[in-house]
Scaffold this active site. Structure first.
Site, mmCIF file in Angstrom:
data_model
loop_
_atom_site.group_PDB
_atom_site.id
_atom_site.type_symbol
_atom_site.label_atom_id
_atom_site.label_comp_id
_atom_site.label_asym_id
_atom_site.label_seq_id
_atom_site.Cartn_x
_atom_site.Cartn_y
_atom_site.Cartn_z
ATOM 1 N N SER A 15 0.820 -1.221 0.000
ATOM 2 C CA SER A 15 0.000 0.000 0.000
ATOM 3 C C SER A 15 0.853 1.271 0.000
ATOM 4 O O SER A 15 1.798 1.403 0.782
ATOM 5 C CB SER A 15 -0.920 0.008 1.225
ATOM 6 O OG SER A 15 -1.554 1.267 1.309
ATOM 7 N N LYS A 66 -13.424 -3.929 2.196
ATOM 8 C CA LYS A 66 -14.284 -2.748 2.029
ATOM 9 C C LYS A 66 -15.753 -3.043 2.333
ATOM 10 O O LYS A 66 -16.468 -2.186 2.850
ATOM 11 C CB LYS A 66 -14.133 -2.168 0.619
ATOM 12 C CG LYS A 66 -12.788 -1.495 0.397
ATOM 13 C CD LYS A 66 -12.722 -0.823 -0.952
ATOM 14 C CE LYS A 66 -11.318 -0.295 -1.219
ATOM 15 N NZ LYS A 66 -11.230 0.450 -2.485
ATOM 16 N N GLU A 78 -24.009 8.913 2.413
ATOM 17 C CA GLU A 78 -24.876 8.476 1.321
ATOM 18 C C GLU A 78 -24.074 7.730 0.250
ATOM 19 O O GLU A 78 -24.474 6.676 -0.249
ATOM 20 C CB GLU A 78 -25.551 9.717 0.705
ATOM 21 C CG GLU A 78 -26.497 9.438 -0.455
ATOM 22 C CD GLU A 78 -27.833 8.861 -0.011
ATOM 23 O OE1 GLU A 78 -28.021 8.638 1.194
ATOM 24 O OE2 GLU A 78 -28.678 8.640 -0.902
ATOM 25 N N GLY A 127 -17.648 -2.619 -16.512
ATOM 26 C CA GLY A 127 -17.628 -3.404 -15.280
ATOM 27 C C GLY A 127 -18.838 -3.091 -14.431
ATOM 28 O O GLY A 127 -19.396 -1.985 -14.507
ATOM 29 N N GLY A 129 -18.879 -4.582 -11.027
ATOM 30 C CA GLY A 129 -18.519 -5.103 -9.703
ATOM 31 C C GLY A 129 -18.407 -3.965 -8.707
ATOM 32 O O GLY A 129 -18.939 -2.871 -8.915
ATOM 33 N N GLY A 130 -17.677 -4.228 -7.633
ATOM 34 C CA GLY A 130 -17.549 -3.252 -6.558
ATOM 35 C C GLY A 130 -16.922 -1.946 -7.017
ATOM 36 O O GLY A 130 -17.342 -0.865 -6.591
ATOM 37 N N ASN A 151 -21.199 -4.525 -19.080
ATOM 38 C CA ASN A 151 -20.564 -5.625 -18.352
ATOM 39 C C ASN A 151 -20.690 -6.920 -19.134
ATOM 40 O O ASN A 151 -21.632 -7.111 -19.902
ATOM 41 C CB ASN A 151 -21.207 -5.790 -16.970
ATOM 42 C CG ASN A 151 -20.337 -6.605 -16.034
ATOM 43 O OD1 ASN A 151 -19.127 -6.394 -15.982
ATOM 44 N ND2 ASN A 151 -20.931 -7.536 -15.302
ATOM 45 N N TYR A 217 -3.469 0.923 -12.009
ATOM 46 C CA TYR A 217 -2.257 1.611 -12.444
ATOM 47 C C TYR A 217 -1.080 0.664 -12.307
ATOM 48 O O TYR A 217 -1.145 -0.345 -11.613
ATOM 49 C CB TYR A 217 -2.035 2.892 -11.633
ATOM 50 C CG TYR A 217 -1.712 2.632 -10.190
ATOM 51 C CD1 TYR A 217 -2.720 2.584 -9.243
ATOM 52 C CD2 TYR A 217 -0.404 2.402 -9.787
ATOM 53 C CE1 TYR A 217 -2.430 2.316 -7.922
ATOM 54 C CE2 TYR A 217 -0.115 2.136 -8.455
ATOM 55 C CZ TYR A 217 -1.124 2.091 -7.531
ATOM 56 O OH TYR A 217 -0.837 1.819 -6.232
ATOM 57 N N GLY A 239 -4.995 4.811 -12.921
ATOM 58 C CA GLY A 239 -5.648 5.128 -11.656
ATOM 59 C C GLY A 239 -4.752 5.713 -10.576
ATOM 60 O O GLY A 239 -5.175 5.824 -9.424
#
Ligand code: ATR
Length: 273
Positions: A15, A66, A78, A127, A129-130, A151, A217, A239
């Site tokens: 990270s 997450k 929100e 996509g 997904g999440g 997707n 990235y 990214g």
């Protein structure tokens, strides 16, 4: 004593968040300590409770936690509620407050750093997904002319579009059904780049002057960005800017000050090369 924050993940050694937040703290003069915390895959909740006990003020949350963070939070913004994922936790007054800064990280990178407007534009999001879910509300907040989610499993795109219908117009599609439609901004939110794969986006999707954005990235262009470049996208972005901007938004939530991001982004870019 400095206020303590961590990034919780598994794995977490890679990270860049500690480096980014240390740079923000130095720049803004905030007295902050920021570490990595490796939690067992089935041990997210107890890791958070221990953190709170130790007096930590907040945490960033990364893969694979997450959704656990979303579930654990006692209060949600929100955007986090709709994302069904939380990447920023704040601990105060016995509450675990969950937010999601990923989407704003993306839209700020596109609009402020890259100078590409989203308002009134045709946006294609690849996509369902999440990662895609997390950026839909912030994208809609710019009032694009059109937002299409494509997707591989078209059903999942339809489900997403339905869930966000109350917040703006979202169309759902399979890849083949995109036909010859062209878009001003094409965002890859699939996990295809992780396995060096290319989502089957039609070559005609990239309008003249368009931006192709990969949320992943790394060193060099992803297969998606290579494809976009070969088929008419005028601008290419990965990214890394999103990573820095989502961190800046977390820092703002925790500390009430907005760090500058440009110099740090250039430095990280140099390190990647
Ligand atoms: P994330 O949290 O990164 O979004 P996810 O929820 O597992 O991860 O979703 C992965 C997304 O990438 C999905 O939209 C998936 O498509 P399917 O729903 O059809 O499985 C998409 N994806 C992964 N590999 C892909 C590939 N090679 N081509 C196209 N889409 C791909």
């Amino acid at each position: 004593m400095s206020d303590r924050y961590v990034v919780i993940g598994n794995p977490v050694a890679h990270s860049k968040s500690p480096l980014i937040h240390a740079a923000f703290a130095k720049q803004t003069g905030e007295d902050v300590q920021y570490d990595r915390l490796l939690a067992p895959v089935d041990g997210f909740d107890s890791a958070v409770f221990e953190l709170i006990q130790s007096g930590a003020k907040g945490a960033n949350v990364t893969v694979p936690f997450k959704q656990d963070a979303w579930r654990l939070a006692s209060r949600l913004s929100e955007r986090a509620k709709l994302a069904e994922a939380v990447n920023t936790l704040s601990f105060a007054g016995g509450e675990i407050v969950g937010d999601n800064t990923d989407g704003v990280g993306l839209t700020r990178d596109i609009t402020a750093n890259l100078g590409v407007p989203l308002a009134g534009r045709r946006i294609l999001l690849l996509g369902a997904g999440g990662a895609a879910r997390g950026v839909l509300l912030p994208l809609l907040s710019y009032h694009p002319a059109m937002l299409v989610v494509a997707n591989r499993t078209a059903d999942k795109a339809m489900q997403l579009a339905r869930q966000f219908a109350a917040y703006g117009e979202v169309a759902a599609s399979g890849y083949a059904e995109l036909g010859e439609q062209a878009f001003d901004v094409v965002i890859n939110a699939t996990s295809a780049s992780l396995s060096d794969a290319l989502p089957p986006v039609p070559a005609s999707a990239f309008a003249a002057g368009s931006l192709a954005y990969d949320m992943m990235y790394g060193k060099g262009l992803t297969p998606f960005l290579q494809f976009a470049q070969a088929h008419g996208a005028a601008r290419l972005a990965d990214g890394l800017g999103m990573l820095v901007e989502q961190a800046a938004e977390s820092f703002r939530i925790w500390r009430g000050v907005e760090p500058r991001t440009a110099a740090l982004l250039s430095l990280l870019r140099e390190q990647l090369a």
